[in-house]
Design a protein around this motif. Structure first.
Motif, mmCIF file in Angstrom:
data_model
loop_
_atom_site.group_PDB
_atom_site.id
_atom_site.type_symbol
_atom_site.label_atom_id
_atom_site.label_comp_id
_atom_site.label_asym_id
_atom_site.label_seq_id
_atom_site.Cartn_x
_atom_site.Cartn_y
_atom_site.Cartn_z
ATOM 1 N N GLU A 231 0.815 -1.209 0.000
ATOM 2 C CA GLU A 231 0.000 0.000 0.000
ATOM 3 C C GLU A 231 0.858 1.273 0.000
ATOM 4 O O GLU A 231 0.495 2.278 -0.602
ATOM 5 C CB GLU A 231 -0.937 -0.010 1.206
ATOM 6 C CG GLU A 231 -2.133 0.871 0.986
ATOM 7 C CD GLU A 231 -3.195 0.676 2.065
ATOM 8 O OE1 GLU A 231 -4.013 1.587 2.204
ATOM 9 O OE2 GLU A 231 -3.177 -0.356 2.759
ATOM 10 N N ASP A 232 2.003 1.209 0.677
ATOM 11 C CA ASP A 232 2.912 2.360 0.678
ATOM 12 C C ASP A 232 4.141 2.078 -0.192
ATOM 13 O O ASP A 232 5.205 2.666 -0.002
ATOM 14 C CB ASP A 232 3.335 2.707 2.114
ATOM 15 C CG ASP A 232 3.972 1.523 2.833
ATOM 16 O OD1 ASP A 232 3.898 0.393 2.283
ATOM 17 O OD2 ASP A 232 4.552 1.713 3.917
ATOM 18 N N LYS B 245 -9.463 9.498 -0.204
ATOM 19 C CA LYS B 245 -8.860 8.345 0.464
ATOM 20 C C LYS B 245 -8.053 8.731 1.700
ATOM 21 O O LYS B 245 -8.045 8.009 2.692
ATOM 22 C CB LYS B 245 -7.952 7.592 -0.524
ATOM 23 C CG LYS B 245 -7.905 6.108 -0.250
ATOM 24 C CD LYS B 245 -7.324 5.341 -1.435
ATOM 25 C CE LYS B 245 -7.067 3.899 -1.015
ATOM 26 N NZ LYS B 245 -6.480 3.106 -2.084
ATOM 27 N N ARG C 277 4.877 -8.532 -1.847
ATOM 28 C CA ARG C 277 4.456 -7.217 -2.329
ATOM 29 C C ARG C 277 5.704 -6.322 -2.383
ATOM 30 O O ARG C 277 6.586 -6.452 -1.553
ATOM 31 C CB ARG C 277 3.439 -6.568 -1.371
ATOM 32 C CG ARG C 277 2.079 -7.230 -1.364
ATOM 33 C CD ARG C 277 1.314 -6.982 -2.664
ATOM 34 N NE ARG C 277 0.026 -7.664 -2.648
ATOM 35 C CZ ARG C 277 -0.169 -8.956 -2.937
ATOM 36 N NH1 ARG C 277 0.865 -9.725 -3.281
ATOM 37 N NH2 ARG C 277 -1.347 -9.500 -2.882
#
Lengths: 165, 439
Positions: free
Chosen positions: A38-39, B236, A142
């Motif tokens: 996600e980051d 978001k 990931r």
């Protein structure tokens, strides 16, 4: 630097890198975004010896928001520089795992790539090295950080890079 | 050919159209090098590129390969990159530090940073033959060199206006507006040069820079994508998207906005587009910048500096400068259909970090080799050049938009709308003057 790791780990990491190469060559954009944490970040430094990305010029330095913006652009019906689009084909090799975290399974791995880009009757070649920081998750690896050092980092570039190498 | 066998380059430029040969013809191109790039003042680099003695950067002036160097006494020099012995390039690297002297890789002749000879190996071979201290055995300096507020220029002609006169009010504004925004009155270059080859004539780039009709069309896809992601980011994260998103979204401003801008034409082809971006919002970075400038210059002068409304300046024929974003692009023609751009950005000495981050964001999104903006411009430039290189299909390029409606006052031309093709007409007026003044 190279780590001692199991054949299974080596194979799993190589499969991940090969699949990533296929995804970006074939423009499977949803699958591309799903490769990153996600980051996670995609980073192509502006110089070979650059140590940090923040606060400095970079060729690419993109998080998931910026990557999605780039995808929206190349998929836009008025993106005239995508008509015709570029076609990419790459080989990834020399996969050397630098470290494997015994507790988390996180990996740092470097590899080499060679790729051809074809667009508008013209073929360009890029070569360089990848350095992936991979996070182990329940659902496989990931990308926390993908660093891309191209051989011709100082250019000059005969055209810009519309998508990631 | 408008004039049969004998070509008068002036005939290629009419008030509201130009002949395609000015972009695509090899002979015209060679003549441009002689009459423009080898005569007028051409940007070399910023003095802060060579901060230490022995530092050098190389670049081009027309067909000439030049070096900018820093001597041990602190002086900046512009030299031809050529060994006086057998003619080799002295510096093969784009930049570096030569130590005490340049050393030719062929026979190790050595030269100080000002070009004067330092040492010749096995010099007994010259005893009684030549005096190698004779200036003809030194590296040759640019015929003229000038420095305006740290920006170094060279002219390869001994004749013509001095640098400040040549730049005039119109082009000096580019550098004044960068430097004035620094509380110390100085800019410092960031030592990174992105280099991109355009497969098109150098003029096409300069024209495009002040063409306010094209952004919403050429960059439609990028503007849309940026605006969509700006919204998604906010939804978001709850935070406003970084400023770079707005820079990109701005490319699809409505035409009314572009219409309301101004373009201003100055002598020698220098041309400005007045600002359209909201670069003085009430965010903490801007407020800190205002405070730093007020400390340095007082509130009234601060307000004057930050209200300067110049978004983009063409310093003819070699630069595109965006002062409020500290961006500079130098044009180096390599052929009628091939142009190197050297792309730089600056820090403002003494300004808050956030001001630099803004410049860096623009440098990344608009000017880096992964730019989603110039991807479309470069695609247009190539297509334009290919169209103009055809023999048939028409001879002229139209610059008619709002032609005949410009107002001229004291040599300064104002357009009636930001979307006017006045900037191109103004640049071509100088082109015609430069190409014909020696004849």
């Amino acid at each position: 630097m190279a780590a001692i790791c199991s054949v299974e780990t080596q194979l799993a990491v190589e499969r991940f890198l090969y699949r990533q190469a296929e995804i970006v060559d074939d423009r499977e954009w949803d699958a591309w975004l799903a490769l990153f944490a996600e980051d996670g970040k995609y980073w192509m430094p502006a110089t070979a010896d650059q140590e940090v990305a923040d606060g400095q010029p970079n060729i690419f330095y993109e998080d998931l928001f910026l990557m999605e913006m780039r995808i929206k652009r190349v998929c836009h019906p008025y993106a005239h520089s995508q008509a015709p689009t570029q076609r990419l084909s790459r080989v990834v090799s020399n996969v050397i795992i630098e470290s494997e975290d015994g507790a988390t399974g996180d990996i740092v791995v470097r590899s080499k790539f060679h790729l051809v880009e074809y667009r508008l009757d013209d073929q360009r070649y890029f070569g360089g090295k990848y350095r992936h920081h991979l996070k182990q998750t329940d659902d496989g690896y990931r990308i926390q950080l993908q660093r891309v050092d191209i051989a011709n980092v100082e250019g000059p570039f005969g055209y810009v890079l519309q998508t990631w190498l | 050919m408008p004039d049969g066998q004998e070509v008068h380059y002036g005939d290629y430029v009419q008030d509201d159209r130009v002949h395609k040969a000015v972009y695509a013809d090899q002979a015209v191109y060679e003549s441009e090098l002689d009459n423009i790039f080898h005569k007028k003042w051409i940007y070399i680099g910023h003095e802060s590129q060579v901060p230490n003695p022995g530092d050098y950067w190389t670049t081009w002036v027309g067909k000439e390969r030049m070096i900018m160097s820093r001597g041990s006494d602190g002086a900046v020099h512009v030299l031809y990159n050529r060994c006086p012995h057998r003619g080799s390039l002295i510096c093969n690297n784009e930049h570096g530090n030569a130590g005490k002297a340049f050393r030719c890789p062929y026979h190790a002749w050595q030269f100080y940073m000002d070009g004067s000879v330092r040492q010749v190996p096995m010099k007994q071979g010259y005893d009684g033959v030549i005096d190698y201290k004779d200036p003809q055995f030194s590296m040759v300096r640019a015929e003229r060199q000038g420095n305006y507020r740290g920006f170094i220029f060279a002219s390869l002609s001994t004749e013509g206006e001095d640098l400040e006169t040549y730049l005039g009010q119109g082009a000096r504004a580019a550098f004044d507006d960068i430097c004035n925004r620094s509380p110390q009155g100085e800019a410092e270059i960031v030592a990174n040069c992105f280099r991109i080859i355009q497969h098109s004539n150098w003029k096409i780039f300069l024209e495009n820079q002040l063409d306010a009709v094209h952004p919403s069309i050429t960059h439609h896809s990028t503007g849309d994508a940026a605006a969509a992601m700006q919204k998604k980011y906010k939804d978001k994260t709850g935070d406003d998207a970084p400023m770079g998103y707005q820079f990109l979204a701005d490319f699809t401003l409505p035409f009314e906005k572009w219409d309301s801008l101004q373009t201003v034409g100055f002598p020698n082809g220098h041309t400005q587009l007045t600002g359209y971006m909201g670069l003085r919002p009430r965010d903490p970075v801007t407020l800190a910048h205002e405070a730093a400038l007020t400390d340095a210059y007082g509130a009234e002068r601060m307000d004057e500096i930050l209200s300067t409304n110049v978004h983009h300046v063409i310093v003819y024929p070699c630069l595109s400068v965006q002062p409020p974003l500290q961006q500079l692009r130098a044009v180096r023609p390599l052929g009628p259909n091939k142009t190197l751009t050297e792309i730089w950005h600056f820090r403002l000495k003494g300004a808050p970090d956030g001001i630099y981050e803004r410049a860096l964001a623009y440098y990344y999104h608009v000017n880096s080799p992964s730019t989603m903006v110039n991807a479309d411009d470069l695609n247009n430039f190539r297509a334009i050049q290919e169209g103009l290189a055809m023999v048939g299909g028409g001879d002229w390029v139209s610059l008619h938009r709002n032609a005949g409606q410009d107002t001229v006052d004291n040599g300064v031309t104002h357009s009636v709308t930001g979307m006017s093709e006045m900037p191109m007409r103004n640049m071509f007026a100088a082109w015609k003057q430069f190409m014909t003044e020696g004849n």
